[in-house]
Design an enzyme around this catalytic site. Structure first.
Site, PDB file in Angstrom:
ATOM      1  N   PRO A   2      15.845  31.485 -11.047  1.00 20.38           N
ATOM      2  CA  PRO A   2      16.238  30.118 -11.317  1.00 20.38           C
ATOM      3  C   PRO A   2      15.150  29.112 -10.968  1.00 20.38           C
ATOM      4  O   PRO A   2      14.570  29.166  -9.891  1.00 20.38           O
ATOM      5  CB  PRO A   2      17.450  29.908 -10.401  1.00 20.38           C
ATOM      6  CG  PRO A   2      17.489  31.080  -9.492  1.00 20.38           C
ATOM      7  CD  PRO A   2      16.293  31.908  -9.720  1.00 20.38           C
ATOM      8  N   GLU A   3      14.924  28.211 -11.873  1.00 18.15           N
ATOM      9  CA  GLU A   3      14.099  27.049 -11.593  1.00 18.15           C
ATOM     10  C   GLU A   3      15.068  25.875 -11.428  1.00 18.15           C
ATOM     11  O   GLU A   3      16.271  26.087 -11.375  1.00 18.15           O
ATOM     12  CB  GLU A   3      13.094  26.832 -12.733  1.00 18.15           C
ATOM     13  CG  GLU A   3      12.246  28.086 -12.973  1.00 18.15           C
ATOM     14  CD  GLU A   3      11.153  27.912 -14.014  1.00 18.15           C
ATOM     15  OE1 GLU A   3      10.593  26.814 -14.109  1.00 18.15           O
ATOM     16  OE2 GLU A   3      10.876  28.877 -14.734  1.00 18.15           O
TER      17      GLU A   3
END
Length: 271
Positions: A2-3
């Site tokens: 995840p960013e």
DNA sequence: AAACACCCCTGCGGGC
DNA sequence: TGCCCGCAGGGGTGTT
């Protein structure tokens, strides 16, 4: 995994399911994440969740007197809220049983994630204290970025991913942002002009915002709290597209490694 | 100070 | 089919 967009999507999905709920019980099945999970996390038992926010790629959860905690998803972490009677699955490392027969479960095959309890202000935690500006606030603007880039000798791609400058831009979005701005990832940060900084700031905000709106990017295993994938993957123009034609000029997309991470770009369009 | 190599861990896909 | 290798969206550490 995840960013920033994926973490924001997770936070938004969790909020209606957690806010106002009391944590009846905390169970830790495998404490060996990026940091060992402290037993003091159990201090939140019997306390109500009163606020959920995000700083960089960390989700911050506050309770009414039981202390607060921050969650990081690492590369492969997932949070889900399901029926308390649901059976545990492989790589479920901790859970919080809530007062409405649901349970918040954390699953993370690679165990690069983290959960940290604190009885002080979460923003004072070591992991949060030295972080740079949030990209979706006005603090992230062309003057700020230009002044930061000027002192950097490293390449622009790794500099965009430097969390001490601006947080939340990970490996996928860094390639996408540079492609949209037609800036080569090989350029030195200090060679980026003020005009290019304007373009970078605009594209960072626009790409991250659009991705959030589409539920983030699912390449392999990201999913929203409700189990759905993120649909921004359909908007990726260069990431993972090596050998495929550039959507702009048709030349072959190049792949290379920078700082042990894959970079994708178009040699022809990005200068 | 800043840049770089390497590490943490499991799973998956590709090549043989 | 199975084995081996490289690679994966995160960050931290220790070395120059």
């Amino acid at each position: 995994m995840p960013e920033l967009p994926e973490v924001e999507v997770t936070k938004r999905g969790l909020t209606p399911l957690l806010l106002g709920r009391t944590v009846n019980q905390v169970n830790i099945y495998n404490p060996n994440l990026r940091y060992k999970i402290s037993e003091s996390l159990k201090n939140i038992q019997g306390h109500k969740i009163v606020k959920i926010s995000r700083r960089a790629k960390y989700i911050i959860v506050e309770t009414d007197g039981g202390g607060d905690f921050v969650i990081h998803l690492g590369m492969t972490g997932h949070l889900k809220v399901i029926a308390a009677s649901s059976r545990l699955v492989k790589h479920d490392h901790y859970e919080m049983i809530l007062d409405n027969d649901t349970v918040l479960r954390y699953n993370d095959p690679r165990r690069f994630g983290a959960i940290i309890w604190t009885d002080k202000s979460p923003l004072e935690l070591t992991v949060l204290r030295k972080l740079g500006v949030e990209p979706l606030t006005d603090d992230f603007n062309e003057q700020f970025l230009y002044s930061k880039l000027q002192t950097k000798k490293s390449n622009i791609k790794q500099t965009l991913m430097n969390n001490e400058i601006v947080v939340g831009i990970g490996n996928i979005y860094a390639s996408e942002i540079l492609f949209s701005c037609r800036i080569s990832p090989l350029r030195t940060a200090s060679s980026v002009t003020f005009e290019e900084c304007k373009s970078l700031v605009k594209e960072v905000k626009s790409i991250l915002t659009n991705s959030i709106a589409q539920g983030g990017t699912t390449i392999r295993d990201f999913s929203q709290v409700d189990g759905k994938p993120g649909y921004f993957v359909q908007n990726l123009l260069v990431y993972g597209k090596d050998g495929k034609p550039c959507p702009c000029c048709g030349e072959s997309i190049q792949h290379m490694v920078q700082g042990q991470r894959s970079t994708y770009y178009c040699k022809n369009c990005q200068k």
